[in-house]
Motif scaffolding. Structure first.
Motif, PDB file in Angstrom:
ATOM      1  N   ILE A  46       6.347  36.175  89.104  1.00 11.31           N
ATOM      2  CA  ILE A  46       7.386  36.321  88.081  1.00 11.31           C
ATOM      3  C   ILE A  46       7.249  35.205  87.042  1.00 11.31           C
ATOM      4  O   ILE A  46       7.248  35.435  85.834  1.00 11.31           O
ATOM      5  CB  ILE A  46       8.791  36.306  88.715  1.00 11.31           C
ATOM      6  CG1 ILE A  46       9.009  37.566  89.548  1.00 11.31           C
ATOM      7  CG2 ILE A  46       9.876  36.165  87.640  1.00 11.31           C
ATOM      8  CD1 ILE A  46      10.333  37.588  90.283  1.00 11.31           C
ATOM      9  N   GLY A  47       7.136  33.954  87.536  1.00 10.47           N
ATOM     10  CA  GLY A  47       6.952  32.825  86.628  1.00 10.47           C
ATOM     11  C   GLY A  47       5.639  32.896  85.879  1.00 10.47           C
ATOM     12  O   GLY A  47       5.563  32.577  84.676  1.00 10.47           O
ATOM     13  N   TYR A  48       4.576  33.330  86.564  1.00  7.41           N
ATOM     14  CA  TYR A  48       3.247  33.416  85.955  1.00  7.41           C
ATOM     15  C   TYR A  48       3.257  34.352  84.748  1.00  7.41           C
ATOM     16  O   TYR A  48       2.752  34.013  83.671  1.00  7.41           O
ATOM     17  CB  TYR A  48       2.256  33.900  87.013  1.00  7.41           C
ATOM     18  CG  TYR A  48       0.831  34.005  86.542  1.00  7.41           C
ATOM     19  CD1 TYR A  48      -0.038  32.928  86.669  1.00  7.41           C
ATOM     20  CD2 TYR A  48       0.341  35.196  85.992  1.00  7.41           C
ATOM     21  CE1 TYR A  48      -1.363  33.023  86.260  1.00  7.41           C
ATOM     22  CE2 TYR A  48      -0.974  35.301  85.568  1.00  7.41           C
ATOM     23  CZ  TYR A  48      -1.818  34.217  85.703  1.00  7.41           C
ATOM     24  OH  TYR A  48      -3.124  34.320  85.283  1.00  7.41           O
ATOM     25  N   PHE A  49       3.825  35.547  84.918  1.00  4.36           N
ATOM     26  CA  PHE A  49       3.818  36.523  83.829  1.00  4.36           C
ATOM     27  C   PHE A  49       4.795  36.139  82.713  1.00  4.36           C
ATOM     28  O   PHE A  49       4.552  36.440  81.545  1.00  4.36           O
ATOM     29  CB  PHE A  49       4.131  37.920  84.364  1.00  4.36           C
ATOM     30  CG  PHE A  49       2.989  38.530  85.130  1.00  4.36           C
ATOM     31  CD1 PHE A  49       1.769  38.753  84.514  1.00  4.36           C
ATOM     32  CD2 PHE A  49       3.124  38.851  86.465  1.00  4.36           C
ATOM     33  CE1 PHE A  49       0.703  39.292  85.204  1.00  4.36           C
ATOM     34  CE2 PHE A  49       2.061  39.390  87.170  1.00  4.36           C
ATOM     35  CZ  PHE A  49       0.846  39.623  86.541  1.00  4.36           C
ATOM     36  N   TRP A  50       5.895  35.464  83.082  1.00  7.24           N
ATOM     37  CA  TRP A  50       6.812  35.027  82.031  1.00  7.24           C
ATOM     38  C   TRP A  50       6.128  34.004  81.128  1.00  7.24           C
ATOM     39  O   TRP A  50       6.214  34.087  79.900  1.00  7.24           O
ATOM     40  CB  TRP A  50       8.078  34.425  82.646  1.00  7.24           C
ATOM     41  CG  TRP A  50       9.124  34.129  81.611  1.00  7.24           C
ATOM     42  CD1 TRP A  50      10.132  34.956  81.196  1.00  7.24           C
ATOM     43  CD2 TRP A  50       9.248  32.935  80.826  1.00  7.24           C
ATOM     44  NE1 TRP A  50      10.882  34.358  80.208  1.00  7.24           N
ATOM     45  CE2 TRP A  50      10.357  33.110  79.952  1.00  7.24           C
ATOM     46  CE3 TRP A  50       8.546  31.742  80.774  1.00  7.24           C
ATOM     47  CZ2 TRP A  50      10.767  32.133  79.052  1.00  7.24           C
ATOM     48  CZ3 TRP A  50       8.947  30.766  79.860  1.00  7.24           C
ATOM     49  CH2 TRP A  50      10.039  30.957  79.024  1.00  7.24           C
ATOM     50  N   VAL A  51       5.464  33.030  81.723  1.00  8.58           N
ATOM     51  CA  VAL A  51       4.757  32.014  80.946  1.00  8.58           C
ATOM     52  C   VAL A  51       3.635  32.649  80.135  1.00  8.58           C
ATOM     53  O   VAL A  51       3.391  32.273  78.979  1.00  8.58           O
ATOM     54  CB  VAL A  51       4.204  30.911  81.875  1.00  8.58           C
ATOM     55  CG1 VAL A  51       3.271  29.982  81.117  1.00  8.58           C
ATOM     56  CG2 VAL A  51       5.348  30.120  82.488  1.00  8.58           C
ATOM     57  N   ARG A  53       3.545  35.516  78.789  1.00  9.45           N
ATOM     58  CA  ARG A  53       4.068  36.257  77.637  1.00  9.45           C
ATOM     59  C   ARG A  53       4.878  35.389  76.683  1.00  9.45           C
ATOM     60  O   ARG A  53       5.196  35.812  75.575  1.00  9.45           O
ATOM     61  CB  ARG A  53       4.935  37.419  78.139  1.00  9.45           C
ATOM     62  CG  ARG A  53       4.164  38.426  78.976  1.00  9.45           C
ATOM     63  CD  ARG A  53       5.023  39.622  79.330  1.00  9.45           C
ATOM     64  NE  ARG A  53       4.285  40.589  80.134  1.00  9.45           N
ATOM     65  CZ  ARG A  53       4.468  40.792  81.432  1.00  9.45           C
ATOM     66  NH1 ARG A  53       5.387  40.087  82.090  1.00  9.45           N
ATOM     67  NH2 ARG A  53       3.753  41.691  82.087  1.00  9.45           N
ATOM     68  N   HIS A  54       5.246  34.170  77.106  1.00  9.47           N
ATOM     69  CA  HIS A  54       6.073  33.310  76.263  1.00  9.47           C
ATOM     70  C   HIS A  54       5.491  31.894  76.153  1.00  9.47           C
ATOM     71  O   HIS A  54       6.163  30.918  76.502  1.00  9.47           O
ATOM     72  CB  HIS A  54       7.505  33.238  76.806  1.00  9.47           C
ATOM     73  CG  HIS A  54       8.167  34.576  76.940  1.00  9.47           C
ATOM     74  ND1 HIS A  54       8.069  35.332  78.092  1.00  9.47           N
ATOM     75  CD2 HIS A  54       8.933  35.290  76.079  1.00  9.47           C
ATOM     76  CE1 HIS A  54       8.760  36.454  77.933  1.00  9.47           C
ATOM     77  NE2 HIS A  54       9.290  36.452  76.723  1.00  9.47           N
ATOM     78  N   ALA A 117       3.714  24.811  84.145  1.00  4.63           N
ATOM     79  CA  ALA A 117       4.121  23.937  83.041  1.00  4.63           C
ATOM     80  C   ALA A 117       2.942  23.665  82.107  1.00  4.63           C
ATOM     81  O   ALA A 117       3.104  23.650  80.865  1.00  4.63           O
ATOM     82  CB  ALA A 117       4.672  22.620  83.595  1.00  4.63           C
ATOM     83  N   ILE A 118       1.756  23.478  82.685  1.00  4.17           N
ATOM     84  CA  ILE A 118       0.560  23.284  81.855  1.00  4.17           C
ATOM     85  C   ILE A 118       0.289  24.534  81.031  1.00  4.17           C
ATOM     86  O   ILE A 118      -0.008  24.454  79.825  1.00  4.17           O
ATOM     87  CB  ILE A 118      -0.653  22.936  82.738  1.00  4.17           C
ATOM     88  CG1 ILE A 118      -0.444  21.579  83.409  1.00  4.17           C
ATOM     89  CG2 ILE A 118      -1.936  22.919  81.907  1.00  4.17           C
ATOM     90  CD1 ILE A 118      -1.515  21.225  84.432  1.00  4.17           C
ATOM     91  N   PHE A 119       0.399  25.699  81.635  1.00  6.03           N
ATOM     92  CA  PHE A 119       0.180  26.950  80.906  1.00  6.03           C
ATOM     93  C   PHE A 119       1.184  27.115  79.761  1.00  6.03           C
ATOM     94  O   PHE A 119       0.846  27.641  78.697  1.00  6.03           O
ATOM     95  CB  PHE A 119       0.305  28.146  81.854  1.00  6.03           C
ATOM     96  CG  PHE A 119      -0.761  28.212  82.903  1.00  6.03           C
ATOM     97  CD1 PHE A 119      -2.013  27.654  82.696  1.00  6.03           C
ATOM     98  CD2 PHE A 119      -0.513  28.840  84.123  1.00  6.03           C
ATOM     99  CE1 PHE A 119      -2.997  27.723  83.674  1.00  6.03           C
ATOM    100  CE2 PHE A 119      -1.487  28.907  85.098  1.00  6.03           C
ATOM    101  CZ  PHE A 119      -2.736  28.355  84.865  1.00  6.03           C
ATOM    102  N   TYR A 120       2.419  26.687  80.009  1.00  5.13           N
ATOM    103  CA  TYR A 120       3.457  26.864  78.999  1.00  5.13           C
ATOM    104  C   TYR A 120       3.225  25.961  77.788  1.00  5.13           C
ATOM    105  O   TYR A 120       3.318  26.413  76.638  1.00  5.13           O
ATOM    106  CB  TYR A 120       4.831  26.577  79.615  1.00  5.13           C
ATOM    107  CG  TYR A 120       5.967  26.732  78.634  1.00  5.13           C
ATOM    108  CD1 TYR A 120       6.387  27.991  78.219  1.00  5.13           C
ATOM    109  CD2 TYR A 120       6.633  25.617  78.114  1.00  5.13           C
ATOM    110  CE1 TYR A 120       7.424  28.141  77.314  1.00  5.13           C
ATOM    111  CE2 TYR A 120       7.667  25.756  77.214  1.00  5.13           C
ATOM    112  CZ  TYR A 120       8.063  27.016  76.813  1.00  5.13           C
ATOM    113  OH  TYR A 120       9.081  27.151  75.916  1.00  5.13           O
TER     114      TYR A 120
END
Length: 244
Positions: A46-51, A53-54, A117-120
């Motif tokens: 869930i967190g992976y796909f949210w990051v 896409r955003h 966090a790094i991805f974001y």
């Protein structure tokens, strides 16, 4: 007066004692572990796909190195790539007590949160493949689930390395022979290599994943509740062994 270490003693021969303890750990809190590991992976995605896409900033394309050009595309390596989602649950599944299960989960969570966090804040992606991988069995589904974003560090590699180091320590604690330790190392190496051979990641992604996974694994082994083996097993898995 008995000590926690005394509780580990069993009438089983040394050659089979480690396997008996292994299966005892599997049976300990089996349903809780199964549900917890499944829920953990689900929440991570869930967190992976949210990051994905955003992202907070524009996406950086990762460079291709000589190693990436040297490793060919190998569709068969999709199988070890997908085994990560079973492999990652083994250390938690073999936790000798509820407390150790929670501690392992907290370190795994810290690893995943750091990666997300790094991805974001520094979104990255792998370069487009020079061929249509979707024409190979399984790759069309993989591309829909594991998009080329969230590239560096490779969380596939980071989690695999974290799992391998934790599992190596666990196998050493229970006195396992050399072959399970070797199998653990080969399984981890196969997953790491598969990220390059399936072209899901480039070499720099994998290198960063190794660094991230190793860092959190070493922290988890240094800062953990006392009595990881003797004390915890004495209260948990060894009780099952004694009843055999």
């Amino acid at each position: 007066m008995s000590t926690p270490a005394d509780l580990v003693v069993s009438p089983l021969a040394p050659a089979t004692r480690w396997s008996a303890e292994l299966w005892a750990r599997v049976r300990l809190h089996f349903v809780l572990k199964t549900v917890g590991i499944t829920a953990f992976i689900w929440v991570f995605f869930i967190g992976y796909f949210w990051v994905l896409r955003h992202p907070a900033y524009p996406v950086t394309l990762m460079p291709v190195t000589a190693l990436d050009r040297w490793v060919p595309f190998q569709p068969a390596m999709l199988l070890p790539y997908l085994t990560l989602w079973f492999y990652v649950g083994i250390p938690a599944g073999l936790a000798p007590s509820f407390r150790q299960l929670i501690v392992h989960g907290l370190w795994a969570t810290a690893l995943c949160v750091t990666g997300l966090a790094i991805f974001y804040f520094w979104p990255t992606a792998v370069p487009p493949r020079p061929f249509d991988a979707a024409s190979y069995p399984g790759f069309a589904l993989l591309q829909g689930v594991d998009a080329p974003g969230n590239a560096c560090p490779s969380m596939h590699v980071a989690v695999a390395v974290f799992t391998a180091i934790c599992l190596h320590r666990l196998l050493r604690d229970i006195g396992a022979p050399r072959w399970p330790t070797l199998l653990n190392a080969l399984w981890c190496l196969a997953i790491v290599y598969s990220t390059l051979a399936t072209k899901q990641h480039v070499a720099l992604d994998a290198a960063a994943g190794v660094l991230l996974g190793t860092t959190f694994a070493l922290f988890s082994l240094r800062w953990r509740p006392g009595g990881w083996s003797a004390d915890a097993v004495g209260r948990g898995a060894a009780d099952i062994i004694r009843r055999q």
